[in-house]
Design an enzyme around this catalytic site. Structure first.
Site, PDB file in Angstrom:
ATOM      1  NE  ARG A   1      18.888  30.062  17.976  1.00 46.44           N
ATOM      2  CZ  ARG A   1      18.954  31.321  17.435  1.00 46.44           C
ATOM      3  NH1 ARG A   1      19.835  31.974  17.927  1.00 46.44           N
ATOM      4  NH2 ARG A   1      18.238  31.607  16.284  1.00 46.44           N
TER       5      ARG A   1
ATOM      6  CG  ASP B   1      20.535  35.830  17.690  1.00 45.61           C
ATOM      7  OD1 ASP B   1      19.565  35.273  17.550  1.00 45.61           O
ATOM      8  OD2 ASP B   1      21.411  36.264  16.884  1.00 45.61           O
TER       9      ASP B   1
HETATM   10  P1  FDA Z   1      31.399  22.912  20.130  1.00 42.00           P
HETATM   11  O1  FDA Z   1      31.746  24.418  20.025  1.00 42.00           O
HETATM   12  O2  FDA Z   1      32.086  21.858  20.967  1.00 42.00           O
HETATM   13  O3  FDA Z   1      31.428  22.580  18.696  1.00 42.00           O
HETATM   14  C1  FDA Z   1      31.433  21.197  18.277  1.00 42.00           C
HETATM   15  C2  FDA Z   1      32.090  20.869  16.749  1.00 42.00           C
HETATM   16  O4  FDA Z   1      31.409  21.622  15.806  1.00 42.00           O
HETATM   17  C3  FDA Z   1      33.522  21.392  16.722  1.00 42.00           C
HETATM   18  O5  FDA Z   1      34.401  20.472  17.359  1.00 42.00           O
HETATM   19  C4  FDA Z   1      33.834  21.955  15.459  1.00 42.00           C
HETATM   20  O6  FDA Z   1      34.047  20.613  14.626  1.00 42.00           O
HETATM   21  C5  FDA Z   1      32.380  22.112  15.092  1.00 42.00           C
HETATM   22  N1  FDA Z   1      32.177  23.729  15.196  1.00 42.00           N
HETATM   23  C6  FDA Z   1      31.650  24.330  16.116  1.00 42.00           C
HETATM   24  N2  FDA Z   1      31.757  25.914  15.835  1.00 42.00           N
HETATM   25  C7  FDA Z   1      32.302  25.958  14.713  1.00 42.00           C
HETATM   26  C8  FDA Z   1      32.806  27.120  13.959  1.00 42.00           C
HETATM   27  N3  FDA Z   1      32.384  28.262  14.096  1.00 42.00           N
HETATM   28  N4  FDA Z   1      33.193  26.738  12.736  1.00 42.00           N
HETATM   29  C9  FDA Z   1      33.727  25.452  12.408  1.00 42.00           C
HETATM   30  N5  FDA Z   1      33.373  24.411  12.967  1.00 42.00           N
HETATM   31  C10 FDA Z   1      32.679  24.571  14.037  1.00 42.00           C
HETATM   32  N6  FDA Z   1      25.552  31.621  20.990  1.00 42.00           N
HETATM   33  C11 FDA Z   1      25.069  32.697  21.730  1.00 42.00           C
HETATM   34  O7  FDA Z   1      25.883  32.962  22.772  1.00 42.00           O
HETATM   35  N7  FDA Z   1      23.969  33.392  21.751  1.00 42.00           N
HETATM   36  C12 FDA Z   1      23.236  32.784  20.555  1.00 42.00           C
HETATM   37  O8  FDA Z   1      21.895  33.753  20.142  1.00 42.00           O
HETATM   38  C13 FDA Z   1      23.701  32.034  19.622  1.00 42.00           C
HETATM   39  N8  FDA Z   1      23.142  31.571  18.758  1.00 42.00           N
HETATM   40  C14 FDA Z   1      23.296  30.268  18.028  1.00 42.00           C
HETATM   41  C15 FDA Z   1      22.226  29.936  16.896  1.00 42.00           C
HETATM   42  C16 FDA Z   1      22.718  28.597  16.173  1.00 42.00           C
HETATM   43  C17 FDA Z   1      21.612  28.073  15.268  1.00 42.00           C
HETATM   44  C18 FDA Z   1      23.689  27.978  16.681  1.00 42.00           C
HETATM   45  C19 FDA Z   1      24.171  26.688  16.112  1.00 42.00           C
HETATM   46  C20 FDA Z   1      24.706  28.594  17.526  1.00 42.00           C
HETATM   47  C21 FDA Z   1      24.522  29.778  18.277  1.00 42.00           C
HETATM   48  N9  FDA Z   1      25.233  30.070  18.973  1.00 42.00           N
HETATM   49  C22 FDA Z   1      24.824  31.345  20.050  1.00 42.00           C
HETATM   50  C23 FDA Z   1      26.719  29.778  19.428  1.00 42.00           C
HETATM   51  C24 FDA Z   1      26.836  28.579  20.229  1.00 42.00           C
HETATM   52  O9  FDA Z   1      26.578  29.068  21.704  1.00 42.00           O
HETATM   53  C25 FDA Z   1      28.159  27.762  20.185  1.00 42.00           C
HETATM   54  O10 FDA Z   1      29.096  28.738  20.494  1.00 42.00           O
HETATM   55  C26 FDA Z   1      28.256  27.242  18.846  1.00 42.00           C
HETATM   56  O11 FDA Z   1      27.036  26.730  18.390  1.00 42.00           O
HETATM   57  C27 FDA Z   1      29.496  26.014  19.090  1.00 42.00           C
HETATM   58  O12 FDA Z   1      29.149  25.189  20.083  1.00 42.00           O
HETATM   59  P2  FDA Z   1      28.721  23.500  19.663  1.00 42.00           P
HETATM   60  O13 FDA Z   1      27.567  23.294  20.545  1.00 42.00           O
HETATM   61  O14 FDA Z   1      28.542  23.526  18.309  1.00 42.00           O
HETATM   62  O15 FDA Z   1      29.794  22.739  20.443  1.00 42.00           O
END
Ligand code: FDA
Length: 298
Positions: free
Chosen positions: A175, A125
């Site tokens: 990732r 991560d």
């Molecule tokens: P965005 O935050 O815009 O979310 C899109 C939509 O998804 C939102 O409108 C909401 O509806 C929904 N959503 C998102 N997060 C939610 C939550 N927590 N609860 C409820 N609904 C939610 N980051 C990092 O810095 N280091 C890492 O190693 C990782 N590893 C990682 C693994 C995996 C499998 C995922 C999916 C994510 C990560 N992340 C991470 C987190 C990543 O950086 C990011 O903060 C989150 O995925 C949210 O970003 P989105 O791209 O989903 O967009």
């Protein structure tokens, strides 16, 4: 984050731990390895694969890294024994990166060797920007010995474009996510549109370069861009996967699985659930509003 959302997030420390705990249930498998295995089996039954993270972070003593290594070794053994489809996700700070990088490297070698022997894979991560260079350096050192090891690139970081050019040339296992930590503006883009555009650019560079990419987002516009790129590059389904967090947008998860894409769910478990939950909540203050409502209702 808007001012209103910042204000809402600042109320979090005053929310009772029990309320955070109840609210976090959907994002965390539970405190024990048994909980994680149960959730992974349920996910596998729905056609999703998993990656499991033992919640740890922020050690006070380097000896705590030994316990983290033991937990991961136990996890790897259980995944192999119970034949579930799950990889391993690990945070280097949990294995001592900031206390003693040499111990951290040694522990990671043991962890990667255990995973390799069990036919499993490890993703490192990415944490806050104070760890980025050390994480990429350690990842590269490990990759010489363990070609399957992967790491994470955060689209909000200004440096990621340069990092991705090098990683794509190395055909890395990456990732790609937006990034979850609150970073200063000289380090990370603040504008969500720029973060999205950067995500799409980085994804294109990685996929065109032949990297295996875990497209980690719940943002449907990014999923749409990813699908467009996958089509345009005529990629085989084995060249990439989508990744989502446990408890977030299960409908989008199902849509992608039904369309035949590989979908991996990030499953955190462990005793240190509170720090993880607080980070998720600070990231998405829309949920904090629900937590507060929940608190007043009860
Ligand atoms: P965005 O935050 O815009 O979310 C899109 C939509 O998804 C939102 O409108 C909401 O509806 C929904 N959503 C998102 N997060 C939610 C939550 N927590 N609860 C409820 N609904 C939610 N980051 C990092 O810095 N280091 C890492 O190693 C990782 N590893 C990682 C693994 C995996 C499998 C995922 C999916 C994510 C990560 N992340 C991470 C987190 C990543 O950086 C990011 O903060 C989150 O995925 C949210 O970003 P989105 O791209 O989903 O967009």
């Amino acid at each position: 984050m808007s001012l209103v959302n910042r204000l809402i997030a600042s109320t979090l420390p005053f929310v009772p731990r029990a309320v955070i705990g109840r609210f976090s249930e959907r994002y965390i498998a539970g405190p024990s390895l048994d909980d994680a295995m149960r959730v992974v089996k349920e996910l596998n039954q729905t056609g999703a694969v998993a990656t499991v993270d033992v919640l740890g972070e922020h050690l006070t003593r380097i000896e705590e890294a030994d316990q983290a290594l033991r937990s991961y070794e136990e996890l790897i053994a259980r995944i192999a024994r119970e034949r579930v489809d799950a990889t391993i996700s690990v945070k280097l700070t949990a294995l001592g990166l900031q206390k003693d990088p040499a111990v951290c490297f040694d522990h990671m070698r043991k962890l990667c060797a255990a995973a390799r022997d069990a036919g499993n894979l490890v993703t490192i991560d990415m944490e806050d920007s104070s760890c980025t260079t050390a994480t990429l350096d350690l990842y590269r050192k490990l990759r010489r010995e363990f070609p399957g090891v992967g790491t994470v690139i955060q689209a909000y970081l200004r440096r990621s474009k340069a990092d991705v050019v090098t990683l794509a040339a190395e055909k890395a296992h990456i990732r790609l996510c937006k990034g979850i930590y609150i970073e200063p503006r000289p380090i990370a883009y603040r504008d969500p549109d720029i973060v999205r555009a950067n995500f799409t650019d980085l994804l294109a560079t990685l996929l065109r370069g032949g990297s295996y990419v875990g497209i980690a987002t719940h943002d449907e516009i990014l999923v749409w861009h990813a699908l467009r790129l996958i089509d345009e590059l005529e990629l085989d389904r084995s060249a990439y996967e989508f990744q989502m967090l446990l408890g977030v947008d299960e409908e989008l998860r199902r849509i992608l699985i039904n369309a035949g894409h590989r979908l991996r769910v990030y499953v955190p478990y462990g005793a240190h659930w509170y720090a993880y939950s607080m980070r998720r909540l600070k990231e998405n203050p829309n949920i904090v509003g629900h937590v507060l409502k929940h608190m007043f209702r009860n």
